[in-house]
Design a protein around this motif. Sequence first.
Motif, PDB file in Angstrom:
ATOM      1  N   THR A  12      10.348  -8.801  -0.842  1.00  0.00           N
ATOM      2  CA  THR A  12       8.904  -8.933  -0.933  1.00  0.00           C
ATOM      3  C   THR A  12       8.359  -9.670   0.281  1.00  0.00           C
ATOM      4  OG1 THR A  12       9.162  -9.134  -3.338  1.00  0.00           O
ATOM      5  CG2 THR A  12       7.021  -9.718  -2.423  1.00  0.00           C
ATOM      6  N   SER A  13       7.229  -9.198   0.790  1.00  0.00           N
ATOM      7  CA  SER A  13       6.565  -9.892   1.896  1.00  0.00           C
ATOM      8  C   SER A  13       5.075  -9.983   1.611  1.00  0.00           C
ATOM      9  CB  SER A  13       6.821  -9.171   3.230  1.00  0.00           C
ATOM     10  OG  SER A  13       6.276  -7.870   3.195  1.00  0.00           O
ATOM     11  N   ALA A  52      -0.127  -3.134  16.031  1.00  0.00           N
ATOM     12  CA  ALA A  52       1.277  -2.708  15.970  1.00  0.00           C
ATOM     13  C   ALA A  52       2.028  -3.455  14.868  1.00  0.00           C
ATOM     14  CB  ALA A  52       1.955  -2.932  17.322  1.00  0.00           C
ATOM     15  N   ARG A  53       1.727  -4.749  14.727  1.00  0.00           N
ATOM     16  CA  ARG A  53       2.409  -5.546  13.704  1.00  0.00           C
ATOM     17  C   ARG A  53       2.006  -5.092  12.295  1.00  0.00           C
ATOM     18  NH1 ARG A  53       6.634  -7.620  11.489  1.00  0.00           N
ATOM     19  NH2 ARG A  53       6.343  -9.605  10.418  1.00  0.00           N
ATOM     20  N   ILE A  54       0.717  -4.840  12.106  1.00  0.00           N
ATOM     21  CA  ILE A  54       0.259  -4.371  10.793  1.00  0.00           C
ATOM     22  C   ILE A  54       0.898  -3.025  10.475  1.00  0.00           C
ATOM     23  CG2 ILE A  54      -1.727  -3.715   9.393  1.00  0.00           C
ATOM     24  CD1 ILE A  54      -1.726  -6.643  10.043  1.00  0.00           C
ATOM     25  N   ARG A  55       0.911  -2.146  11.442  1.00  0.00           N
ATOM     26  CA  ARG A  55       1.493  -0.822  11.214  1.00  0.00           C
ATOM     27  C   ARG A  55       2.966  -0.937  10.827  1.00  0.00           C
ATOM     28  NH1 ARG A  55       4.231   3.487  13.061  1.00  0.00           N
ATOM     29  NH2 ARG A  55       3.237   5.558  12.869  1.00  0.00           N
ATOM     30  N   GLU A  56       3.686  -1.832  11.484  1.00  0.00           N
ATOM     31  CA  GLU A  56       5.108  -1.984  11.201  1.00  0.00           C
ATOM     32  C   GLU A  56       5.330  -2.554   9.794  1.00  0.00           C
ATOM     33  OE1 GLU A  56       9.228  -1.850  11.652  1.00  0.00           O
ATOM     34  OE2 GLU A  56       7.559  -0.779  12.596  1.00  0.00           O
ATOM     35  N   LEU A  57       4.508  -3.516   9.388  1.00  0.00           N
ATOM     36  CA  LEU A  57       4.629  -4.070   8.040  1.00  0.00           C
ATOM     37  C   LEU A  57       4.393  -2.992   6.988  1.00  0.00           C
ATOM     38  CD1 LEU A  57       2.785  -7.499   8.467  1.00  0.00           C
ATOM     39  CD2 LEU A  57       5.224  -7.171   7.986  1.00  0.00           C
ATOM     40  N   VAL A  58       3.390  -2.158   7.219  1.00  0.00           N
ATOM     41  CA  VAL A  58       3.095  -1.071   6.281  1.00  0.00           C
ATOM     42  C   VAL A  58       4.230  -0.057   6.271  1.00  0.00           C
ATOM     43  CG1 VAL A  58       1.530   0.849   5.783  1.00  0.00           C
ATOM     44  CG2 VAL A  58       0.604  -1.384   6.438  1.00  0.00           C
ATOM     45  N   ARG A  59       4.757   0.263   7.450  1.00  0.00           N
ATOM     46  CA  ARG A  59       5.839   1.251   7.542  1.00  0.00           C
ATOM     47  C   ARG A  59       7.073   0.799   6.777  1.00  0.00           C
ATOM     48  NH1 ARG A  59      10.419   2.242   9.699  1.00  0.00           N
ATOM     49  NH2 ARG A  59      10.530   0.167  10.659  1.00  0.00           N
ATOM     50  N   ALA A  61       7.263  -1.026   4.121  1.00  0.00           N
ATOM     51  CA  ALA A  61       7.071  -1.197   2.677  1.00  0.00           C
ATOM     52  C   ALA A  61       7.274   0.118   1.927  1.00  0.00           C
ATOM     53  CB  ALA A  61       5.673  -1.737   2.399  1.00  0.00           C
ATOM     54  N   ASP A  62       7.846   0.030   0.730  1.00  0.00           N
ATOM     55  CA  ASP A  62       7.925   1.186  -0.156  1.00  0.00           C
ATOM     56  C   ASP A  62       6.623   1.364  -0.926  1.00  0.00           C
ATOM     57  OD1 ASP A  62      10.706   1.955   0.312  1.00  0.00           O
ATOM     58  OD2 ASP A  62      11.197   0.044  -0.654  1.00  0.00           O
ATOM     59  N   ILE A  63       6.034   0.246  -1.317  1.00  0.00           N
ATOM     60  CA  ILE A  63       4.758   0.265  -2.031  1.00  0.00           C
ATOM     61  C   ILE A  63       3.995  -1.007  -1.662  1.00  0.00           C
ATOM     62  CG2 ILE A  63       5.681  -0.870  -4.102  1.00  0.00           C
ATOM     63  CD1 ILE A  63       3.819   1.029  -5.727  1.00  0.00           C
ATOM     64  N   LYS A  86       1.615   5.928   2.393  1.00  0.00           N
ATOM     65  CA  LYS A  86       2.263   4.942   1.533  1.00  0.00           C
ATOM     66  C   LYS A  86       1.508   4.798   0.208  1.00  0.00           C
ATOM     67  CE  LYS A  86       5.535   3.501   4.345  1.00  0.00           C
ATOM     68  NZ  LYS A  86       6.960   3.438   3.997  1.00  0.00           N
ATOM     69  N   PRO A  87       2.222   4.742  -0.911  1.00  0.00           N
ATOM     70  CA  PRO A  87       1.553   4.482  -2.194  1.00  0.00           C
ATOM     71  C   PRO A  87       1.143   3.008  -2.277  1.00  0.00           C
ATOM     72  CG  PRO A  87       3.914   4.553  -2.516  1.00  0.00           C
ATOM     73  CD  PRO A  87       3.674   4.938  -1.068  1.00  0.00           C
ATOM     74  N   TYR A  88       0.076   2.757  -3.014  1.00  0.00           N
ATOM     75  CA  TYR A  88      -0.375   1.375  -3.149  1.00  0.00           C
ATOM     76  C   TYR A  88      -1.095   1.189  -4.474  1.00  0.00           C
ATOM     77  CZ  TYR A  88      -5.122   2.967  -1.881  1.00  0.00           C
ATOM     78  OH  TYR A  88      -6.332   3.599  -1.855  1.00  0.00           O
ATOM     79  N   VAL A  89      -1.136  -0.074  -4.915  1.00  0.00           N
ATOM     80  CA  VAL A  89      -1.886  -0.436  -6.114  1.00  0.00           C
ATOM     81  C   VAL A  89      -2.944  -1.462  -5.721  1.00  0.00           C
ATOM     82  CG1 VAL A  89       0.099  -0.013  -7.607  1.00  0.00           C
ATOM     83  CG2 VAL A  89      -0.327  -2.331  -6.762  1.00  0.00           C
TER      84      VAL A  89
END
Length: 357
Positions: A12-13, A52-59, A61-63, A86-89
């Motif tokens: 988890t992050s 770039a950092r935000i994109r990498e964090l999203v990449r 993640a599974d959800i 990416k799926p999200y809640v």
Amino acid sequence: MSRCLAMHGIETSILTLDLGLTPDRLRGLGEVEVTALPCLLKRFYIPRFSPARIRELVRQADIIHLMNHWTLINAIVYTYMRRLGKPYVVCPAGSLIPYGRSQLLKRIYDALIGRAILRNASGHIAVIGSETPQFVPYGVSQEDVVVIPNGVFLDDVESTDPEAFRGRFGLGDEPLILFLGRLNSIKGPDLLLEAFIRIATRFPEYHLLFAGPDNGMLPMLTRRTIEVDLESRVHYLGYVDAQTKYDCLRSADLVVIPSRHEAMSIVVLEAGMVARPVLLTDQCGLDEIDSIGGGKVVAPTVEGLEQGLIELLSDPSNLGPMGETMKRYTLENYAWDAIGPKYIDLYSRILGSKQEP
């Protein structure tokens, strides 16, 4: 929540702003990885970030789990989630109803991206059942909203020494009414102060303690305290760490949550963990406290809080049993050990449906 997921073995992050991230709070997160963005403008919580950092964090993640609603971080992350599929809640935690300042900006935010964030989410979470109708104006059916409450960690209750705490801050042995939270209009500290002023002569032994950081109301509150000559009975502690927070709670005879608007008050549960009765408004999401006998629920007005204080303080022998009732209720219904698996089940179902042909 993140700490609970990590304890269940889920990597988890957290992506957040660097506001309020005290060493205390970071230690409490355990193995959770935290990325804290510098806040350039506190008024609107505008972050400085690396795309770039935000994109990498999203990449990675599974959800993704979005908290709150009207935030620039959510909007930024949403754009990358959509690009990367990416799926999200979404868990607004009571923030879907425009309240307070900047209502025009909030309407603009909704028109530009806010409605899309809600509409396109794979899952929708309310922290209390009464929050589910708030999703409907965004095109989300109440039936599609899962209710998962906030929780508390039982081992977070620090060992405390109320006597030493009272001595350190010069509080004496007098019975104590506690407000714990930000000095912010939405939290209602001004309502509580006015209610206390009205009952101060009737209950001359009681003191009132405000514990929490100032969000702009402290000068007004202290000025009003001086006007009515109650400086010796109304105390302003400022920011408190985890240890001092539980010192405050254990030292209190009654905890008051006078919020004007709040999806679900964590302070109510924290009071319950240390067996303290509560007086709360009907805007805190926990109206059942009244019916179970853990305290009293009143309207978010000076008059409502005044009557609640009178009723509870008139027979202080009832406060102890009410506190024990609050403790049982909290442990039975709001321990993270029981709530965490509900999140895991929701995430698993969403990820499973994405993998189906």
